[in-house]
Design an enzyme around this catalytic site. Structure first.
Site, PDB file in Angstrom:
ATOM      1  N   LYS A  54       0.840  -1.198   0.000  1.00 29.58           N
ATOM      2  CA  LYS A  54       0.000   0.000   0.000  1.00 29.58           C
ATOM      3  C   LYS A  54       0.881   1.257   0.000  1.00 29.58           C
ATOM      4  CE  LYS A  54      -3.787  -2.471   2.281  1.00 29.58           C
ATOM      5  NZ  LYS A  54      -4.511  -2.795   3.515  1.00 29.58           N
ATOM      6  N   GLN A  98      -4.510  -1.780   9.849  1.00 29.97           N
ATOM      7  CA  GLN A  98      -4.432  -3.082   9.182  1.00 29.97           C
ATOM      8  C   GLN A  98      -4.967  -4.180  10.098  1.00 29.97           C
ATOM      9  OE1 GLN A  98      -3.610  -3.509   5.982  1.00 29.97           O
ATOM     10  NE2 GLN A  98      -3.864  -5.722   6.061  1.00 29.97           N
ATOM     11  N   ASP A 121     -11.115   2.763   4.725  1.00 28.61           N
ATOM     12  CA  ASP A 121     -11.517   1.352   4.607  1.00 28.61           C
ATOM     13  C   ASP A 121     -13.044   1.219   4.579  1.00 28.61           C
ATOM     14  OD1 ASP A 121      -9.502  -0.638   4.442  1.00 28.61           O
ATOM     15  OD2 ASP A 121      -8.884  -0.235   6.507  1.00 28.61           O
TER      16      ASP A 121
HETATM   17  N1  GUN Z   1      -6.922  -6.983   6.289  1.00 30.57           N
HETATM   18  C1  GUN Z   1      -7.375  -7.714   5.234  1.00 30.57           C
HETATM   19  N2  GUN Z   1      -8.032  -6.943   4.362  1.00 30.57           N
HETATM   20  C2  GUN Z   1      -8.006  -5.686   4.870  1.00 30.57           C
HETATM   21  C3  GUN Z   1      -8.517  -4.438   4.413  1.00 30.57           C
HETATM   22  O1  GUN Z   1      -9.163  -4.318   3.355  1.00 30.57           O
HETATM   23  N3  GUN Z   1      -8.274  -3.374   5.210  1.00 30.57           N
HETATM   24  C4  GUN Z   1      -7.581  -3.480   6.372  1.00 30.57           C
HETATM   25  N4  GUN Z   1      -7.411  -2.373   7.097  1.00 30.57           N
HETATM   26  N5  GUN Z   1      -7.092  -4.623   6.820  1.00 30.57           N
HETATM   27  C5  GUN Z   1      -7.304  -5.718   6.069  1.00 30.57           C
END
Ligand code: GUN
Length: 296
Positions: A54, A98, A121
């Site tokens: 990311k 995350q 998110d």
């Molecule tokens: N862990 C797995 N998928 C995601 C996501 O889309 N966002 C976040 N913050 N954590 C994740």
């Protein structure tokens, strides 16, 4: 039949280019550099890789990213304290915590504490409610990636039988909600589906999945969907990312299902890259929505 391969990787590259151009304009016109704060708690190796990817994507598209790493022993209140700082920091437009978080942390409390205007998110209750009501502030990244892929590959969902396998808060549930709406991110043909959601308690799963014109699978079980579970010619979207030995595989048995399906996403190179592109898009949108400061 050999399925058409839906190349999420090249679509994501194209979307990232579009975002990069918009970032340049935002910087030129308003002097705002979109900035994402990524919060990473603990040592989960997969989470480290995802967050790194990311950050790299942000940098390539001209966005800033700031990584906040916390030890695996972090408490809920320590994490809430960091989030309060990030919420009030005007230079940060998007906040991502995350997942998964270490077990001692109250995940619900943490996700509830992210300021909805920075919740890129779309996990905060207000944002989930807005999606459900068909007036989203942000769309959640993976479901949005699925709809972008379908729309940009000219696969219409209106009036189609869509089956979503999995009911997670991150993918399955918001995806069901988005498919049901009267319009989608790419217009009415990118929504308006007849949607069925199945899960671990569904009986005769194969009978349900075989009804699908479009089958989306997000259950986190390697090679779970086999060829007999897919209607010939169906579109199969595989959201799974599973480690199998030294290989990454999806939730769909790609080799077998691609002989039956009309179109299929590969893993890797399908939905994963689009998830990241949608995160950049949300961070850009969050930065754009910052109100101009009145001149002193
Ligand atoms: N862990 C797995 N998928 C995601 C996501 O889309 N966002 C976040 N913050 N954590 C994740």
């Amino acid at each position: 039949m050999t399925a058409r391969i839906l190349d999420g990787k090249s679509l994501a590259m194209q979307i990232r280019k579009e975002i990069a151009a918009e970032v340049v304009t935002l910087i030129e016109q308003r002097g705002i550099v979109p900035c994402l704060a990524a919060v990473l708690v603990g040592d989960d190796p997969a989470s480290h890789v995802y967050v790194r990817n990311k950050e790299i994507a942000c940098e390539k598209a001209g966005l800033q990213s700031r990584l906040f790493r916390m030890p695996a022993t972090t408490t809920t209140s320590e994490l809430l304290e960091l989030l309060a700082q990030l919420n009030s920091d005007a230079k940060i437009h998007g906040i991502l915590v995350q997942l998964p978080l270490p077990k001692q942390i109250n995940e619900r409390k943490v996700l509830d504490a992210v300021l909805p205007a920075k919740d890129v998110d779309a996990f905060a209750p207000e944002n989930v409610g807005l999606i459900s009501q068909g007036r989203p502030r942000f769309l959640p990244c993976t479901p949005h990636g699925v709809l972008q892929l379908l729309g940009r590959c000219e696969i219409e969902t209106a009036g189609k039988e869509v089956v979503v396998v999995g009911r997670s808060d991150i993918v399955g549930k918001p995806l069901v909600s988005m498919f049901l709406q009267k319009t989608g991110p790419l217009g009415p043909t990118n929504a308006n589906a007849t949607v069925t959601c199945c899960h671990s308690q569904s009986t005769d799963l194969a009978e349900i999945t075989r009804r699908a014109d479009i089958l989306v699978v997000a259950i986190g079980k390697a090679n779970f969907i086999t060829a007999d579970m897919v209607r010939p010619g169906a579109v199969v979207i595989d959201v799974g990312i599973n480690r199998l030995g030294d290989k990454i595989v999806g939730d769909v048995d790609f080799e077998a299902v691609s002989q039956v399906a009309g179109a299929i996403t590969p893993v890797p190179g399908g939905i994963g890259p689009l998830t990241i592109a949608m995160l950049l898009q949300n961070t850009l949108a969050a930065a754009k929505s910052v109100q101009a400061q009145p001149q002193a």
